[in-house]
Design a protein around this motif. Structure first.
Motif, short mmCIF file in Angstrom:
data_model
loop_
_atom_site.label_atom_id
_atom_site.label_comp_id
_atom_site.label_asym_id
_atom_site.label_seq_id
_atom_site.Cartn_x
_atom_site.Cartn_y
_atom_site.Cartn_z
N LEU A 149 44.63 114.78 -32.23
CA LEU A 149 44.33 116.06 -31.58
C LEU A 149 43.06 116.01 -30.73
CD1 LEU A 149 45.36 118.71 -34.27
CD2 LEU A 149 46.59 118.00 -32.20
N PRO A 150 41.97 115.40 -31.20
CA PRO A 150 40.78 115.32 -30.32
C PRO A 150 41.06 114.53 -29.04
CG PRO A 150 40.18 114.85 -32.60
CD PRO A 150 41.68 114.87 -32.54
N TRP A 151 41.88 113.49 -29.14
CA TRP A 151 42.24 112.72 -27.95
C TRP A 151 43.10 113.55 -27.01
CZ3 TRP A 151 40.38 107.75 -27.29
CH2 TRP A 151 39.77 107.17 -28.41
N MET A 152 43.99 114.37 -27.60
CA MET A 152 44.84 115.22 -26.80
C MET A 152 44.02 116.27 -26.05
SD MET A 152 48.16 117.39 -28.13
CE MET A 152 48.75 115.94 -29.02
N ALA A 153 43.03 116.85 -26.73
CA ALA A 153 42.17 117.85 -26.09
C ALA A 153 41.36 117.21 -24.97
CB ALA A 153 41.25 118.47 -27.13
N ALA A 154 40.84 116.00 -25.22
CA ALA A 154 40.08 115.31 -24.19
C ALA A 154 40.97 114.96 -23.00
CB ALA A 154 39.44 114.05 -24.77
N GLY A 155 42.19 114.49 -23.29
CA GLY A 155 43.12 114.15 -22.22
C GLY A 155 43.47 115.36 -21.39
N LEU A 156 43.68 116.49 -22.04
CA LEU A 156 44.00 117.73 -21.32
C LEU A 156 42.86 118.11 -20.38
CD1 LEU A 156 45.82 120.22 -20.95
CD2 LEU A 156 44.67 121.25 -22.92
N ALA A 157 41.63 118.06 -20.87
CA ALA A 157 40.47 118.40 -20.04
C ALA A 157 40.33 117.44 -18.86
CB ALA A 157 39.20 118.37 -20.89
N LEU A 158 40.58 116.16 -19.11
CA LEU A 158 40.44 115.16 -18.04
C LEU A 158 41.54 115.29 -16.99
CD1 LEU A 158 39.40 112.13 -20.25
CD2 LEU A 158 37.96 113.29 -18.56
N HIS A 159 42.76 115.56 -17.42
CA HIS A 159 43.85 115.77 -16.46
C HIS A 159 43.56 116.99 -15.59
CE1 HIS A 159 47.11 112.91 -17.35
NE2 HIS A 159 46.65 112.92 -18.59
N PHE A 160 43.07 118.04 -16.20
CA PHE A 160 42.77 119.26 -15.45
C PHE A 160 41.63 119.00 -14.46
CE2 PHE A 160 41.20 123.66 -14.90
CZ PHE A 160 42.41 124.27 -14.58
N GLY A 161 40.60 118.30 -14.90
CA GLY A 161 39.51 117.97 -14.00
C GLY A 161 39.95 117.09 -12.85
#
Length: 283
Positions: free
Chosen positions: A59-71
């Motif tokens: 889940l922490p990796w998923m949250a980080a990936g989501l933020a990075l994709h959006f950025g």
């Protein structure tokens, strides 16, 4: 890198080029890009009906990936507002494999053979050289180049995060499916608040792009996320960026763009790097 993974990533690169060509050919690139991102949602929802649930540890990796994709998406849109696609896209995509390779080797302890590092460098050089091919006004555009480089950093970052996150999740499709499904409404909210009326345009003139471009984009990166679990992330990232070459070829043969020596040399260098990457592990 096995032949199966190699061919799968090449297929993903072609799909990536197809949706990128759709954005490139659009007169309203912001609407087209928004349509592609929002268009991920239907296939992502369908994929999650069949994919296993990711492990809680991911889940922490998923949250980080989501933020990075959006950025990445935000910086890419801003870069396109200041520069041509033919300048922005090669810098963003060409810098990513180099960044991933350097971080993988120096910080993550990944061992790459000399031939593999050479292949990554050749691919990146071929892609980056495309920036010299054509500019709308013949002038340098430092701001667009800077934004494109930051975009490349986001690409490198989400590639590493998604690669490790998918491995921890135990399901690459489940991992990326949730990232894409959550990212789509976030993009819709962002675009709707920043530019009233754009969601209506996406639902209207952008509907075809959302359906076909969004589907192609989702399938392409779903394949890449799976490949991250099968081969070194640096090699997958480098091979994936050959999509720029396929986009260039689509531009020449489908969009009737001009073909010149610089394009031929850049394309040849990138393809040589891809072939070298395929056989490097066997040497």
């Amino acid at each position: 890198m096995s032949l199966t993974v190699f061919l799968a990533v090449i297929g993903a690169a072609i799909l990536h080029a197809v949706w990128n060509a759709a954005v490139k050919g659009s007169t309203d690139k912001r609407t087209a890009m928004g349509a592609v991102v929002i268009g991920h949602a239907p296939l992502a929802a369908l994929a999650l009906c069949f994919a296993p649930m990711p492990s809680l540890a991911s889940l922490p990796w998923m949250a980080a990936g989501l933020a990075l994709h959006f950025g990445y998406q935000l910086f890419l849109m801003h870069a396109y507002e200041h520069g041509d696609l033919s300048q922005v896209y090669p810098i963003a995509r060409g810098s990513a494999p180099l960044i991933v390779a350097v971080v993988s080797v120096t910080a993550l302890g990944v061992h790459l053979k000399g031939a593999e590092m050479l292949a990554v460098a050749v691919i990146a050089a071929g892609i980056l050289s495309l920036v010299l091919v054509r500019r709308a006004d013949g002038m340098r555009n430092g701001r667009a180049a800077g934004l494109a480089l930051v975009t490349g950093m986001f690409i490198a970052s989400y590639s590493l995060v998604d690669g490790y996150g998918a491995r921890i999740a135990g399901t690459s499709l489940g991992f990326y499916g949730w990232v894409a499904l959550i990212n789509a409404p976030l993009m819709a909210i962002y675009l709707g608040t920043r530019e009233p009326g754009i969601l209506r345009r996406i639902a209207g003139t952008g509907r075809v792009t959302a359906i076909f471009g969004g589907s192609a984009s989702f399938v392409a990166y779903a394949i890449v996320t799976w490949a991250f679990t099968q081969a070194p992330i640096a090699l997958v990232t480098a091979l994936r960026e050959t999509s720029v070459v396929f986009a260039l070829l689509i531009g020449v043969f489908c969009l009737k763009e001009r073909l010149d020596l610089a394009k031929v040399l850049a394309t040849s260098a990138t393809l040589v790097g891809a072939v070298l990457l395929r056989y490097a592990r066997q040497s």
